[in-house]
Design an enzyme around this catalytic site. Sequence first.
Site, short mmCIF file in Angstrom:
data_model
loop_
_atom_site.label_atom_id
_atom_site.label_comp_id
_atom_site.label_asym_id
_atom_site.label_seq_id
_atom_site.Cartn_x
_atom_site.Cartn_y
_atom_site.Cartn_z
N SER A 30 1.18 -1.35 -0.08
CA SER A 30 0.05 -0.30 -0.30
C SER A 30 1.12 1.39 0.16
O SER A 30 1.43 1.47 -0.98
CB SER A 30 -1.23 0.23 1.01
OG SER A 30 -2.17 0.95 1.45
N ASP A 109 -8.91 -4.49 -5.63
CA ASP A 109 -7.98 -3.25 -4.87
C ASP A 109 -8.95 -2.36 -5.68
O ASP A 109 -8.26 -1.86 -7.34
CB ASP A 109 -6.65 -3.45 -4.73
CG ASP A 109 -5.70 -2.59 -4.05
OD1 ASP A 109 -6.30 -1.31 -3.53
OD2 ASP A 109 -4.82 -2.43 -4.19
N HIS A 139 -7.58 -5.70 -1.02
CA HIS A 139 -5.87 -4.26 -0.45
C HIS A 139 -6.01 -4.97 0.79
O HIS A 139 -6.79 -4.98 1.83
CB HIS A 139 -6.85 -3.31 -0.25
CG HIS A 139 -5.19 -2.19 0.06
ND1 HIS A 139 -4.63 -1.67 -1.21
CD2 HIS A 139 -5.08 -1.60 0.82
CE1 HIS A 139 -3.96 -0.69 -0.95
NE2 HIS A 139 -4.03 -0.51 0.84
#
Length: 166
Positions: A30, A109, A139
């Site tokens: 991320s 995601d 995610h």
Amino acid sequence: EEIVAVCQYYHQHAGDYSLNINTIGFAGDSAGAMLALASALWLRDKRIACGKVAGILLWYGLYGLQDSLSRRLMYLRSADDRESPYYCLFNNDLTRDVPPCFIAGAEFDPLIDDSRLLFQTLQAHQQPCQYKMYPGTLHAFLHYSRVMKTADEALQDGARFFKQQL
């Protein structure tokens, strides 16, 4: 800047910690993926010696989203920083000397387009990279490696990629 400072510290004090810092790598998921790539590019652009960056492991990162409140609060000192090539990595020179990148995407995601575009950009400029999309994942799936086989697989894929770069 903080990651590079830590890297420089360990490079300068490697003997104190019995570290072999001739070859290093960066990894993150991320926002951590964005920071990992930005740090490697910062070392390259500023010509800072911290060891050879053998590879970068990037799981479902954000690399080009221009604006969000959380990113502004976390990364920007001022509005001028918005165009920084270390904030929007697509503003950086990705045509040369990018360390080998393992880029992982999560199928469901909202940032998957960032991962795909980064891979396509690096590939178009013949920079060493590999992309793998993990079907059925969201995610942050990497954090569930103890209960999710795909997360464990993604970690192993990254480790294999990095080992191949050594």
